[in-house]
Structures are given as C-alpha cells and as structure tokens.
Design a protein around this motif. Structure first.
Motif, PDB file in Angstrom:
ATOM      1  N   GLU A   1       0.785  -1.153  -0.037  1.00 24.59           N
ATOM      2  CA  GLU A   1      -0.165  -0.037   0.064  1.00 24.59           C
ATOM      3  C   GLU A   1       0.847   1.232  -0.077  1.00 24.59           C
ATOM      4  O   GLU A   1       1.894   1.414   0.789  1.00 24.59           O
ATOM      5  CB  GLU A   1      -0.857  -0.117   1.184  1.00 24.59           C
ATOM      6  CG  GLU A   1      -2.069   0.991   1.276  1.00 24.59           C
ATOM      7  CD  GLU A   1      -3.000   0.953   2.317  1.00 24.59           C
ATOM      8  OE1 GLU A   1      -3.896   1.617   2.621  1.00 24.59           O
ATOM      9  OE2 GLU A   1      -2.748  -0.078   3.178  1.00 24.59           O
ATOM     10  N   GLU A   2       0.492   2.227  -0.944  1.00 23.60           N
ATOM     11  CA  GLU A   2       1.374   3.399  -0.976  1.00 23.60           C
ATOM     12  C   GLU A   2       0.985   4.235   0.235  1.00 23.60           C
ATOM     13  O   GLU A   2      -0.079   4.671   0.612  1.00 23.60           O
ATOM     14  CB  GLU A   2       0.881   4.488  -2.026  1.00 23.60           C
ATOM     15  CG  GLU A   2       1.243   3.679  -3.498  1.00 23.60           C
ATOM     16  CD  GLU A   2       2.672   3.701  -3.844  1.00 23.60           C
ATOM     17  OE1 GLU A   2       3.556   4.363  -3.217  1.00 23.60           O
ATOM     18  OE2 GLU A   2       3.165   3.017  -4.739  1.00 23.60           O
TER      19      GLU A   2
ATOM     20  N   SER B   1       2.208   7.757   2.096  1.00 23.27           N
ATOM     21  CA  SER B   1       2.913   9.150   1.860  1.00 23.27           C
ATOM     22  C   SER B   1       3.688   9.282   3.124  1.00 23.27           C
ATOM     23  O   SER B   1       3.408   8.800   4.212  1.00 23.27           O
ATOM     24  CB  SER B   1       2.045  10.054   1.524  1.00 23.27           C
ATOM     25  OG  SER B   1       1.133  10.501   2.518  1.00 23.27           O
TER      26      SER B   1
END
Length: 223
Positions: A183-184, A186
């Motif tokens: 999962e990205e 940030s």
C-alpha cells in the motif's frame, strides 16, 4: 489490528480477506508455508490465521518454527482435518484456537475477537478511557452516549492506542499495523490520520501526545 492469512485456497483466502477488511482489520495474505514462515519472521502481526495444508511447508511446521523463535503471536488454525488427534496435535504445537472447514465467518470473527482480547489483556468487549467508550465488537466509539464518527482507518488507529496504553508508539509501528503490504504510504500519512483522530476524540477527553522524534502516546484518561 493486523492479521496474516496463510491459506492456499484462493476462494477461501479472498472471502476471508474481504470479510476481515470489512470488519476493520488490516490483512496480508500468503499462499505457501515458506512465505508464511518468512512473513512471521520478519513482520509483526496481531494474529495469524494458518491453514495446516499449505504447500512447500505445512502449517504445523510453520507454527513449530514460530514457537521455537519465542514468537507468541496468537495462531488460529484452519483445517479440513476434524479428528480429535488432529486438533490435539495442533494445540500441542502451540496453536491458540482451531477451526474446521467449512466454517461460519461469524464464528471465525468471534474467535478472532476473543483471541485478540486475550492477547491485549482485555476481558471486556468495551474499553473505557476517560469519557471514551470503545466497543471492539460493534466497531464503534462513543463520547458518553454520543457516537464518534470514525473511518475504518481512524478506528484502527484508535484501537492501536487503546490496546497499547502507557506506551510510546513509533510512526514505523503505526505504519506496520495500519497499512497493508504494497500500500502506498505518503511521508505525512500518519500525521494526517493522527490529526483527524485527535480532533474527533478530544470531545471525550482523550489526548494523543506527540513525542518529538520518537512517536505518539495516549495521555492518561481525563474523567
């Protein structure tokens, strides 16, 4: 709460993943014994759902290696083997619970909640912190008798803090527990969720403190 599903049947694993995500859990999936062994050796999970009949390394071997490493992560065995000897063998190897296929998702989820309560030292379904009441079963939080509207991820973050009261939780631990593999994430994702959760739980007298350069902690309850 983060759960590893070690199951080689694609239909079962897809159903489990969907049901547990809908219930608010972070889930990761592997389909072989060697992948399960590698995952539990390198990552932290709150629970492992382990099929016995995995290819490359059977589930009991995975379980034995976990316990040899002093890994106390609770393990729920799933298997088509329903004999008494099979159950006894699994429990003797260090499993915490045992469920025979086919099984009810409602029963599985109830067993998962029971294991997680036992592991975190919670004997009750509802945890109270100040004026906050946290219902793990209904996946709901209250300030007094008023529902606090939380997203699935905000609820998961609050659960992380409530099950680790008195401990400073690093950003890396939160990422591990709140986000799935691949999962990205940030750079400021954790800060964003912390900020949103803070605003929502302040009405219940709950404060999440930032320990600069270290992580976050839940302040003592304010009655």
């Amino acid at each position: 709460m983060r759960i590893l599903i070690a199951e080689d049947d694609a239909t079962i694993s897809a159903g489990l993943t969907r049901a547990l995500r809908d219930a608010g859990y972070v889930t990761d999936h592997v389909s072989t014994g060697t992948a399960a062994d590698s995952a539990v050796a390198s990552q932290s999970f709150d629970l492992v759902i382990l099929d016995i009949g995995l290819p490359s390394m059977d589930g009991l071997h995975v379980l034995r290696r976990m316990r040899e490493r002093k890994d106390a992560t609770p393990v729920l065995i799933l298997t088509a083997l329903d004999g008494i000897d099979d159950r006894v063998q699994g429990l003797n190897r260090g499993a915490d619970d045992y469920l025979v296929k086919p099984f009810s998702l409602r029963e599985l989820e109830a067993r998962i909640r029971a294991l997680l309560r036992r592991t975190t030292g919670q004997s009750q379904l509802i945890v109270t912190h100040g004026r906050l009441h946290f219902d793990a079963n209904a996946r709901t939080a209250y300030a007094g008798d008023k529902v606090i509207e939380l997203s699935v991820r905000e609820f998961g973050l609050l659960e992380i803090f409530l099950t680790r009261k008195g401990r400073v939780i690093s950003k890396s631990v939160i990422i591990d527990l709140l986000f799935e593999w691949g999962e990205e994430v940030s750079a400021n994702a954790v800060e964003v969720y912390i900020h949103r959760l803070r605003k929502k739980v302040e009405v219940a007298g709950v404060h999440i403190r930032t320990i600069r350069g270290v992580g976050y902690c839940l302040d003592p309850a304010i009655e």
